[in-house]
Design a protein around this motif. Structure first.
Motif: not given
Ligand SMILES: Cc1nn(C)cc1-c1nc2c(-c3cnn(Cc4cccc(C(=O)N5CCN(C)CC5)c4)c3)c(Cl)cnc2[nH]1
Length: 287
Positions: A20-22, A95-101, A143-145, A156-158
């Motif tokens: 899980p990434l988030g 896939y964003a390699g460095k995660g949430e800003l 939170e959306n970058i 992200s998050d359109f």
């Molecule tokens: C973590 C991580 N660590 N590393 C090394 C890489 C990551 C990583 N994460 C992603 C993620 C990722 C994961 N969770 N999230 C946060 C998340 C997850 C699910 C839903 C939301 C969400 O509901 N959002 C709506 C509200 N706004 C504020 C927000 C959006 C928001 C994004 C994505 Cl989409 C793409 N590439 C990633 N790479």
């Protein structure tokens, strides 16, 4: 072409699901690998049951898919495709390699000026692309970058983006911090707004990058009042160039906010974002 050859139809069996990434309000994101090509992506899973609570989220997801699948820009997270089963909707995301800003920002407290300026230049480039397509993001905030493997940012998050101009009432969930005065003005039916709302949010974002908190952060009532008056103070240790740019974006009148092409040519951006040899000995900035 950087786009992998992707079939039109996807299904869950095509992917190996990783860690899980988030998770967000409406869904979880997993690392995933497409079996035949080995292509790494992020799979966002949304439960239909959670969407159908009539909170208009289903419409947001539809809009997110419709808008984001047609966008192609290095600083915008790609949506490669989507599919669903009886209970869930799946978005196949870059896939964003460095995660949430915002996690980087919280960990570092605030960004050095050179990093904030480079992120600002990338945001301005992505927003110019969006606005040329008459798309307003409307929810620009940390939170959306996301951050790509090379440290580049990806909007992200359109879910909140719309086609300009627009007067859709935004149900105010989440923080008010980033909302421009013209979107929090309630009551007046004609609170039409256009893509200039993203310029205000960009100003708030630059402030938060440099100061570590949003300019109007306060109790909800006070935030509302301070936004309506553009009442903020910029700490004296913020450089005069950065201060100048923030003050040219956090302007009450949307028409008077600095256009994105002027953001990209602003002295603060030129000073920190000129590629190659030292900025000092270069006459013309790179386009
Ligand atoms: C973590 C991580 N660590 N590393 C090394 C890489 C990551 C990583 N994460 C992603 C993620 C990722 C994961 N969770 N999230 C946060 C998340 C997850 C699910 C839903 C939301 C969400 O509901 N959002 C709506 C509200 N706004 C504020 C927000 C959006 C928001 C994004 C994505 Cl989409 C793409 N590439 C990633 N790479």
């Amino acid at each position: 072409v950087d786009q992998p050859l992707v079939p039109k139809q996807f299904h869950l069996g095509m992917f190996e699901i990783g860690r899980p990434l988030g998770k967000g309000k409406f869904g979880r994101v997993y690392l995933a690998r497409e079996r035949t090509t080995g292509f790494i992506c992020a799979l966002k899973v949304l439960y239909k049951s959670e969407l159908q609570q009539g909170s208009g989220v289903e419409k947001q997801v539809r809009r997110e898919i419709e808008i984001q699948s047609n966008l192609r820009h290095p600083n915008i997270l790609k949506l490669y495709g989507h599919f669903h089963d009886s209970k869930r909707i799946f978005l196949i995301l870059e896939y964003a390699g460095k995660g949430e800003l915002y996690k980087h920002l919280r960990r570092e407290n605030r960004f050095p000026e050179w990093k904030a300026a480079q992120y600002t230049a990338q945001m301005a480039s992505a927003l110019r692309y969006l606005h040329r397509k008459h798309v307003i993001h409307r929810d620009i905030k940390p939170e959306n970058i996301l951050v790509g493997i090379h440290g580049e940012i990806k909007i992200s998050d359109f879910g909140w983006s719309v086609h300009a101009p627009n007067n859709r009432r935004k149900t105010l969930c989440g923080t008010l911090d980033y909302l421009p005065p013209e979107m929090i003005r309630s009551g007046s039916k004609d609170n039409w707004y256009d893509e200039k709302v993203d310029l205000w949010s960009l100003g708030v974002l630059i402030y938060e990058f440099l100061v570590g908190e949003a300019p109007f952060e306060d109790t909800p009532v006070m935030t509302h009042r301070r936004i309506a008056r553009a009442d903020m103070t910029i700490p004296e240790w913020v450089s005069k160039e950065a201060r100048d740019l923030i003050q040219k974006l956090l302007v009450l009148d949307p028409q008077k906010r600095l256009p994105l092409e002027d953001v990209q040519n602003h002295p603060w951006i030129i000073k920190h974002c000129v590629k190659g040899e030292r900025a000092a000995n270069r006459e013309k900035p790179l386009k």
